[in-house]
Motif scaffolding. Structure first.
Motif: not given
Ligand SMILES: Cc1cc2nc3c(=O)[nH]c(=O)nc-3n(C[C@H](O)[C@H](O)[C@H](O)COP(=O)(O)OP(=O)(O)OC[C@H]3O[C@@H](n4cnc5c(N)ncnc54)[C@H](O)[C@@H]3O)c2cc1C
Ligand code: SF4
Length: 559
Positions: A24, A63, A196, A334, A338, A343, A347
């Motif tokens: 992500g 989003g 999450a 994780a 957020m 929302i 970033h």
């Molecule tokens: C409906 C919705 C609307 C949102 N709107 C916005 C918005 O408008 N603007 C904004 O900035 N944020 C928004 N967010 C929040 C934003 O999407 C998250 O804050 C962001 O994606 C978090 O990034 P991350 O890399 O921490 O996790 P994620 O984006 O969740 O990425 C995690 C990645 O890890 C992978 N993964 C998980 N566990 C494992 C494992 N054990 N082995 C291998 N791979 C794994 C997953 O498949 C995924 O690809 C929104 C979230 C939702 C649900």
């Protein structure tokens, strides 16, 4: 081959500098910054990113309106490099909805941090695909289709990396002709970027007591459809949020609607998972929301082209766990970075990935390995992520405590105070209530809810919508949704709470079926879109979500 023999065969192991779990924004930012630092220092550094989706972006659901602060810090020349970040926000609207009417909240009364001018409307999945390409060009090994299933520890109990799951174990637990052992990826540091409610994050949290001393994490379930709308209905750059109808005042949540790209509209609905009524169906609230007179016209003559759902963290500052443990760190969602009223979390995900990379690189350059990256925790505490979350820290507890109408007004005042008196505000930090799994009332005291029938044009049934997530799992594998105690599930989840899993799951995975006078809990695991809600909302914490075979799950396109 018997399972015991199969599992005693050795796993291949790779020795690396940094292992990253999850492609992500957080994981990819960490990978990119590590390689940027290595290039600047002219030294070799091996970095691997594991991703459980079939490709980078396949499991990203957002989003998304992004605050470019993270991207600017990571790849300052992202425009020249062709990042898929094209639609600037030019109209920002916030409404409170009643069943047929609406009240627009003037932009002038919105705290400045809530305003979206200067932000961009994107597909976060596509942005991650592009970040994945940037990482690969810098020499990162990005492995989509590989789920990290197990944490590896050294003799001192420090994290040494992760192992991917074995492939080809059948539904009955016996190895099939496809059987192959998982792989061990050992690193000096492991960066956990699962988003999450990650399954390894959950294990690490329990093992190292990472949540001791912080408030419970709070969650929401976000549901989203992607639409191609009629050109005359498209207002590129329009960002619209609502609160209120169809939810009652005691149920937190709201909608988003973003116009961008080539006649695309992202429409979504978030329901806070501390809701009380076990009869509530977040999915059907979302469908009903689209029928509001403010919303429905946007979709006349259009077609829905994508669907998905994902949990998001809502606890904010007071719910941030300890971020570090021997051998690794938590980043992005994780860790719960957020910002709920905005929302936005992407970033902070990117900024935390950068901070983790900088701490890991400095430690490796100093000859260290598998210890605690205190510099990362310190950078988060003193940096922009904490500043961002501090200003909004009371918003979610106020909504939970006072309901949507009064809670929104009070949190608006609180956010103004925190804007005018940075770092202080009114001086208090409110606590969250119970964890989300503990907020359901007994069905006998709850009001059953009725939802309109889907019309197939604007409102869709769950299973038809799930087909628009292109979800697919290998059918012959052990279920990745584990019910710890089936008797408890019947006696409590069904008999006391009337089976809320059949309503909260946005993919219709759970069913209580009556066969020959007996009830059976049916789990259609192949439909699971990996939102993690069952792991969060089951009233007894009796459902454990673990990774299925790598590559399984949704195949989101442009979400
Ligand atoms: C409906 C919705 C609307 C949102 N709107 C916005 C918005 O408008 N603007 C904004 O900035 N944020 C928004 N967010 C929040 C934003 O999407 C998250 O804050 C962001 O994606 C978090 O990034 P991350 O890399 O921490 O996790 P994620 O984006 O969740 O990425 C995690 C990645 O890890 C992978 N993964 C998980 N566990 C494992 C494992 N054990 N082995 C291998 N791979 C794994 C997953 O498949 C995924 O690809 C929104 C979230 C939702 C649900
Ligand atoms: S089974 Fe659980 S994780 Fe999968 S879609 Fe349903 S609620 Fe989400």
């Amino acid at each position: 081959m018997a399972l015991a023999d199969a599992l005693s065969s050795p796993r291949e192991a790779m020795e690396l500098d940094v292992v990253i779990v999850g492609a992500g924004p957080a994981g990819l930012a960490a990978a990119i910054r590590l390689k940027q630092l290595a290039a600047r220092a002219e030294r070799e550094l091996s970095v691997v990113v594991l991703e459980k989706g079939s490709e980078v972006g396949a499991h990203i659901l957002s989003g998304a309106v992004i605050d470019p602060i993270g991207l600017n810090a990571l790849v300052p020349d992202w425009r020249a490099k062709g990042a898929p970040v094209e639609t600037a926000v030019n109209d920002d609207r916030f409404y409170y909805l009643g069943p047929a009417g609406r009240l627009r909240i003037p932009n002038i009364v919105m705290p400045p941090l809530m305003r979206n001018h200067g932000n961009y409307i994107v597909s976060l999945g596509n942005l991650c695909r592009w970040l994945g390409e940037q990482a690969t060009e810098l020499g990162v090994d990005v492995y989509p289709g590989f789920a990290a299933a197990e944490v590896l520890y050294d003799d001192q109990g420090a994290v040494r990396g992760v192992a991917t799951g074995d492939m080809g174990i059948g539904r009955d637990g016996a190895p099939t002709a496809r059987f192959s052992r998982g792989m061990e990826l050992k690193g000096k540091y492991t960066i956990v970027a699962e988003g999450a409610r990650g399954s390894l994050t959950k294990t690490l949290t329990a093992k190292f007591g990472l949540r001791e001393g912080c408030q419970p994490q709070k969650f929401g379930l976000g549901l989203k459809e992607l639409w191609e709308v009629a050109p005359e209905r498209h207002r590129p750059g329009l960002v619209q949020h609502t609160l209120g109808w169809p939810l009652d005042d005691r149920t937190g949540g709201g909608s988003f609607l973003y116009h961008y790209g080539a006649n695309l509209v992202s429409v979504g609905f978030v329901v806070h998972l501390n809701y009380a009524n076990p009869y509530l169906s977040p999915y059907h609230e979302f469908q009903r929301f689209k029928s509001h007179p403010l919303i429905a016209p946007t979709f006349e003559g259009g077609r829905r082209i994508g669907y998905g759902a994902r949990a998001l963290t809502e606890g904010g500052l007071q719910s941030i766990p300890q971020l570090i443990f021997p051998g690794g760190v938590l980043v992005g969602c994780a860790a719960g970075f957020m910002n709920v009223p905005r929302i936005k979390g992407s970033h902070n995900a990117i900024l935390s990935g950068i901070a983790a990379a900088e701490a890991a690189f400095a430690a490796i350059a100093a000859g260290r390995a598998n210890d605690r990256l205190e510099a990362y925790a310190a950078a988060v505490a003193a940096g922009p992520i904490t500043r961002d979350l501090r200003r909004v820290r009371n918003a979610k507890p106020m909504l939970s405590k006072f309901g949507t109408l009064l809670g929104t007004a009070l949190s608006g005042l609180d956010m103004w105070a925190n804007t005018l008196l940075p770092g202080v505000g009114f001086g208090y930090t409110l606590k969250h209530g119970k964890p989300d799994h503990a907020t359901l009332q007994r069905a006998s005291t709850a009001r059953p809810l009725a939802y309109p029938r889907p019309d197939g044009t604007l409102m869709f049934d769950r299973l038809t919508n799930v087909s628009f997530s292109a979800t697919n799992h290998e059918e012959d594998q052990p279920p990745h949704l584990k019910v710890r105690d089936p008797i408890l599930q019947k006696q409590s989840e069904h008999d006391v709470y009337a089976g809320p899993s059949t309503r909260y799951c946005p993919a219709g995975v759970y069913e209580w079926l009556e066969e020959a006078g007996k009830l059976r809990f049916q789990i259609n695991a192949q439909n699971c879109v990996h939102c993690k809600t069952c792991d969060l909302k089951d009233p007894n914490q009796n459902i454990d979500w673990v990774v299925p075979e790598g590559g399984g799950g949704p195949n989101y396109s442009g979400m």
